[in-house]
Design a protein around this motif. Structure first.
Motif, PDB file in Angstrom:
ATOM      1  N   THR A  39      -7.629 -23.220  42.793  1.00  0.00           N
ATOM      2  CA  THR A  39      -8.714 -22.529  42.100  1.00  0.00           C
ATOM      3  C   THR A  39      -8.121 -21.749  40.938  1.00  0.00           C
ATOM      4  O   THR A  39      -6.923 -21.463  40.906  1.00  0.00           O
ATOM      5  N   GLY A  40      -8.957 -21.374  39.994  1.00  0.00           N
ATOM      6  CA  GLY A  40      -8.460 -20.662  38.832  1.00  0.00           C
ATOM      7  C   GLY A  40      -7.678 -21.583  37.913  1.00  0.00           C
ATOM      8  O   GLY A  40      -7.879 -22.799  37.889  1.00  0.00           O
ATOM      9  N   GLU A  42      -3.897 -22.827  36.771  1.00  0.00           N
ATOM     10  CA  GLU A  42      -2.449 -22.916  36.928  1.00  0.00           C
ATOM     11  C   GLU A  42      -1.858 -23.187  35.551  1.00  0.00           C
ATOM     12  O   GLU A  42      -2.265 -24.131  34.879  1.00  0.00           O
ATOM     13  N   ALA A  75      -7.519 -11.933  34.289  1.00  0.00           N
ATOM     14  CA  ALA A  75      -6.330 -12.141  35.118  1.00  0.00           C
ATOM     15  C   ALA A  75      -5.103 -12.133  34.226  1.00  0.00           C
ATOM     16  O   ALA A  75      -5.186 -12.356  33.008  1.00  0.00           O
ATOM     17  N   VAL A  83      -0.599 -18.505  38.346  1.00  0.00           N
ATOM     18  CA  VAL A  83      -1.945 -18.926  38.728  1.00  0.00           C
ATOM     19  C   VAL A  83      -2.875 -17.770  38.391  1.00  0.00           C
ATOM     20  O   VAL A  83      -2.760 -16.683  38.948  1.00  0.00           O
ATOM     21  N   GLU A  85      -6.394 -16.326  38.595  1.00  0.00           N
ATOM     22  CA  GLU A  85      -7.623 -16.479  39.376  1.00  0.00           C
ATOM     23  C   GLU A  85      -8.826 -15.986  38.579  1.00  0.00           C
ATOM     24  O   GLU A  85      -8.874 -14.831  38.158  1.00  0.00           O
ATOM     25  N   GLY A 112     -10.776 -25.835  39.842  1.00  0.00           N
ATOM     26  CA  GLY A 112      -9.558 -25.287  39.276  1.00  0.00           C
ATOM     27  C   GLY A 112      -8.993 -26.198  38.202  1.00  0.00           C
ATOM     28  O   GLY A 112      -9.346 -27.371  38.101  1.00  0.00           O
TER      29      GLY A 112
END
Length: 206
Positions: A39-40, A42, A75, A83, A85, A112
């Protein structure tokens, strides 16, 4: 592996330089990263296309892409990869490595996303000697890295400042003007930065 070139620059005390172009923060178009199982977002950075991931000293920040100009920090992360998020949507990713800053529009998908930041940058070292064949100056020198081009007011933008004996910098590919103050005297020189190449610049202070 980054290339390595040494250059001896006969620096000028005082004087002016012809302004042809300006190099500052690099901007890219919106990019949609490939989906991942996470998720989010990378993310990792490379110094040039096809190079391996930078292992450390990179900072990433993700801001909301609102048009109001009041962008919220969603973030952040540091290191060779991170990573970040955040919910699916459009964001502005800022990547900083050395004196290089790159801003990009990115999109996070429902499952993601993964994104590689190509900094398109090179490495330089800066040094001063008192004459050809003389040893390097050992006292700290005031350094300024400035845009090669000038703005509408005839001024160059200062991109980086440091007081050091022999600084090591990572900069976006392009041309720059270096100002060095040694023993109260200003030394000027134009330098080139090439993606994936390291230049060792030695300025001669006559």
């Amino acid at each position: 592996m980054i290339g390595h070139i040494k250059a001896v620059a006969c620096a000028v005390i005082g004087g002016a330089w012809l302004a042809l172009a300006s190099v500052a923060t690099a901007e890219d178009a919106t990019q949609t990263a490939a989906k991942t199982d996470g998720t989010g977002l990378e993310v990792h950075a490379v110094i040039m296309e096809g190079a391996g991931a930078i292992s450390k000293d990179v900072s990433f920040s993700l801001h909301s892409a609102t048009r109001s100009g009041n962008r919220k920090l969603e973030a952040s992360g540091t290191g060779g990869q991170a990573v970040l998020e955040a919910p699916p949507g459009d964001y502005i990713l800022t990547t900083v490595y050395g004196a290089t800053t790159r801003k990009q529009n990115v999109r996070i998908d429902e499952d993601g996303s993964h994104h590689v930041v190509n900094l398109d940058a090179g490495e330089i070292t800066l040094d001063v000697i008192r004459g050809v064949g003389e040893p390097s100056v050992t006292k700290p020198i005031e350094w300024k890295i400035m845009t090669y081009g000038k703005n509408s007011n005839g001024n160059r933008k200062v991109l980086y400042e440091e007081t050091a004996v022999k600084p090591f910098l990572v900069l976006p590919e392009g041309w720059y003007v270096v100002h060095a103050i040694n023993e109260g005297e200003l030394i000027k020189h134009t330098i080139e930065v090439t993606s994936g190449v390291r230049y060792d610049y030695t300025l001669v202070h006559y």
